[in-house]
Design a protein around this motif. Structure first.
Motif, mmCIF file in Angstrom:
data_model
loop_
_atom_site.group_PDB
_atom_site.id
_atom_site.type_symbol
_atom_site.label_atom_id
_atom_site.label_comp_id
_atom_site.label_asym_id
_atom_site.label_seq_id
_atom_site.Cartn_x
_atom_site.Cartn_y
_atom_site.Cartn_z
ATOM 1 N N ASP A 294 48.448 36.651 43.949
ATOM 2 C CA ASP A 294 48.154 37.855 44.732
ATOM 3 C C ASP A 294 48.011 37.439 46.195
ATOM 4 O O ASP A 294 47.089 36.714 46.542
ATOM 5 C CB ASP A 294 46.862 38.511 44.226
ATOM 6 N N PRO A 297 44.410 39.639 48.160
ATOM 7 C CA PRO A 297 43.339 39.900 47.199
ATOM 8 C C PRO A 297 42.123 40.555 47.853
ATOM 9 O O PRO A 297 41.940 40.511 49.070
ATOM 10 C CB PRO A 297 43.002 38.504 46.692
ATOM 11 N N ILE A 303 42.331 34.208 41.989
ATOM 12 C CA ILE A 303 43.778 34.114 42.156
ATOM 13 C C ILE A 303 44.244 32.730 41.717
ATOM 14 O O ILE A 303 43.451 31.782 41.645
ATOM 15 C CB ILE A 303 44.196 34.366 43.618
#
Length: 561
Positions: A294, A297, A303
């Motif tokens: 991502d 985020p 992540i």
């Protein structure tokens, strides 16, 4: 709440088992002192009591008639014996030899008696070679010595004898199957190009495109090529008749420290040779990719980064390392390498060997932490103490760094000084991670430190020269790259205009003003102005791969600091 954009940020290191560094070396010219030339008897001040002859010495260098001066009051001269070329002398002595008798004979300020002028020049040289305080007599010779010393101290700078025969480059590494290419350059004693010099070439292996070439008006030969033979380490030798310049030291061939040392005062042409090293290696082709689950985020999101290093070359790779330290605003959770080990504290993934056609993968899980990002102090880390901090290589033909300087890999310097505005005893002033090639200059107020190799010429160092590793450049690279990644994620809130060659940055935020500018615009600008509220921070993010900055720079409102 500010979002951060996560970008790719990592680098790979491939370590070979063999690293060879070689340097251009001239053959040793031979001087034979034969008799005294121009000079007079003098008497010394302390610490040298008594008297002696001061002046030039007749000699031959490779059979050519020359003049020498003494640079060693503590030992006796041996007549009619061989003295060999021992490199350069100090900048002050070289300056004197370039500007005074016998190389320069028409100075209007010279003493009318050439013998007394030669004695004064010799006394000035002894001032720098032997810390001579002066002559008690003759008075006119002592007065002239003082004039010459003052001139040298004011104007010598980093003066050094010219390297009159050079292979460029004098070291190169190539993949197997590639031709090496180089030129040979010739110069006179004034560093002017020497044209029509006949150069003869040999190589210990491989095939040269030419074995005899001539220099052109620029002092350079055409490009010469060497095809790879059966050996991977090859020495190329160039031989030519060129000048051996004034300022070249000579020491007795046998027991050099037991006899008087001499310095060349009049240049002469001799046959000299210089060498260069060429190394071939089996090529690898490592391709490094990084993705993130991502790129935008939210705070608290977990992540995953996926890092892959692939060997797309024909040869196996060994000792592979990849560095990827998490930037500010990301808290480490876990790491899973397909091979090797990952250290979350240093960001180093020790991959190991990757055979041709194979790859390795690392995944890193991290939690987004906005609070840590916003509260983190932004400093340059270990680079904060340096005026110049270079992660890879640096080459400076003539300039200076007034504070400290650090170079991660190789540094090539000439006519260069470092640290002249630092206080005395400032510790390690010039630090080079691998090889330092320092032809001439000075390191003020501290030490010179190199990691692996050194080729130091006419360089004075106020402190010591030592081999050591005092900076972790790998960690510094990771820190600075991550800092850059954080800074470029800040939201732009200032205005940038580029008109009539002037780049203007205008901000109104009382706390921080962020500007994003095009590297091409900065390279094209001849003026640069920043206008921001007093006390505010200015952050300038510059994009582009090759950026230059010249012209004026003005900061209005806030301070330059």
């Amino acid at each position: 709440m500010k979002k951060i954009k996560l970008l790719s940020l990592l680098f790979v290191t491939l370590l070979f088992a063999t690293n060879i560094f070689a340097d251009s070396k001239d053959t040793k010219a031979t001087a034979v002192p034969t008799s005294i030339a121009n000079g007079v008897s003098v008497h010394f001040q302390v610490p040298y009591n008594g008297g002696s002859y001061a002046g030039t010495i007749n000699a031959t260098v490779n059979g050519q008639n020359v003049n020498l001066y003494c640079i060693d009051l503590m030992h006796h001269l041996q007549w009619n014996t061989n003295y060999i070329d021992a490199g350069n002398t100090s900048p002050e002595i070289t300056y004197i030899l370039n500007n005074y008798y016998p190389y320069v004979t028409n100075r209007p300020d010279a003493l009318p008696d050439v013998d007394r002028e030669a004695a004064a020049v010799q006394g000035a040289i002894w001032t720098f070679s032997d810390s001579l305080g002066g002559f008690t007599s003759p008075a006119d010779v002592e007065a002239r010595r003082q004039q010459i010393v003052a001139d040298a101290m004011a104007n010598a700078g980093n003066t050094t004898p010219v390297q009159t025969l050079v292979i460029n480059p004098n070291f190169q590494t190539l993949g197997v199957g590639n031709d090496a290419s180089f030129t040979v350059e010739a110069y006179d004693e004034n560093n002017a190009p020497a044209a029509n010099v006949e150069v003869h070439l040999t190589a210990t292996d491989g095939t040269l495109s030419e074995t005899t070439v001539y220099t052109d008006a620029s002092g350079s030969t055409p490009v010469i090529y060497l095809t790879h033979g059966t050996q991977n380490n090859v020495t190329v030798t160039a031989t030519a008749e060129v000048v051996i310049p004034q300022g070249t030291r000579f020491v007795r061939a046998d027991n050099p420290d037991q006899y008087q040392k001499l310095v060349l005062a009049t240049p002469t042409n001799v046959e000299r040779e210089t060498t260069a090293q060429i190394q071939w290696f089996e090529e690898t082709d490592l391709v490094l990719t990084k993705t993130v689950s991502d790129e935008n985020p939210e705070d608290g999101d977990v992540i995953t980064f996926t890092i892959t290093v692939e060997n797309q070359g024909q040869a196996n790779s060994s000792c592979v390392e990849v560095t990827d330290l998490l930037p500010l605003g990301l808290d480490f959770v876990s790491a899973n390498p397909s091979q090797g080990n990952y250290d979350e504290n240093t960001g180093i993934w020790t991959v190991g060997d990757i055979d041709a056609g194979n790859s390795a993968t690392l995944t890193i899980d991290a939690t987004v932490n906005y609070l840590a990002l916003n509260n983190a102090p932004l400093t340059l880390g270990v680079a904060s103490d340096y005026n110049v901090f270079v992660l890879n290589d640096v080459s400076q033909p003539s300039s200076d760094t007034q504070g400290k300087m650090a170079v991660g890999r190789n540094a090539t310097l000439s006519n260069y000084s470092v640290g002249d505005v630092l206080p005395a005893n400032s510790g390690d002033v010039l630090i080079v991670g691998r090889k330092i090639t320092f032809a001439s200059g000075r390191v003020y107020n501290g030490n010179l430190v190199y990691g692996d190799f050194q080729d130091i010429g006419a360089v004075s160092v106020d402190g010591t020269i030592r081999q050591d590793n005092v900076i972790d450049f790998t960690a510094a690279r990771s820190y600075l790259y991550n800092l850059s990644d954080v800074l470029r994620g800040y939201t732009e809130n200032g205005a940038v205009t580029f008109e009539w060659g002037k780049l203007t940055l205008t901000g109104n935020n009382p706390y921080i003003n962020v500007f994003n500018i095009n590297g091409d615009d900065l390279s094209a600008a001849n003026d640069f102005e920043v206008n921001a509220p007093n006390g505010s921070v200015v952050l300038v993010n510059i994009n582009g791969q090759n950026v230059s900055w010249s012209g004026g720079a003005t900061v209005i409102g806030t301070s330059k600091e």
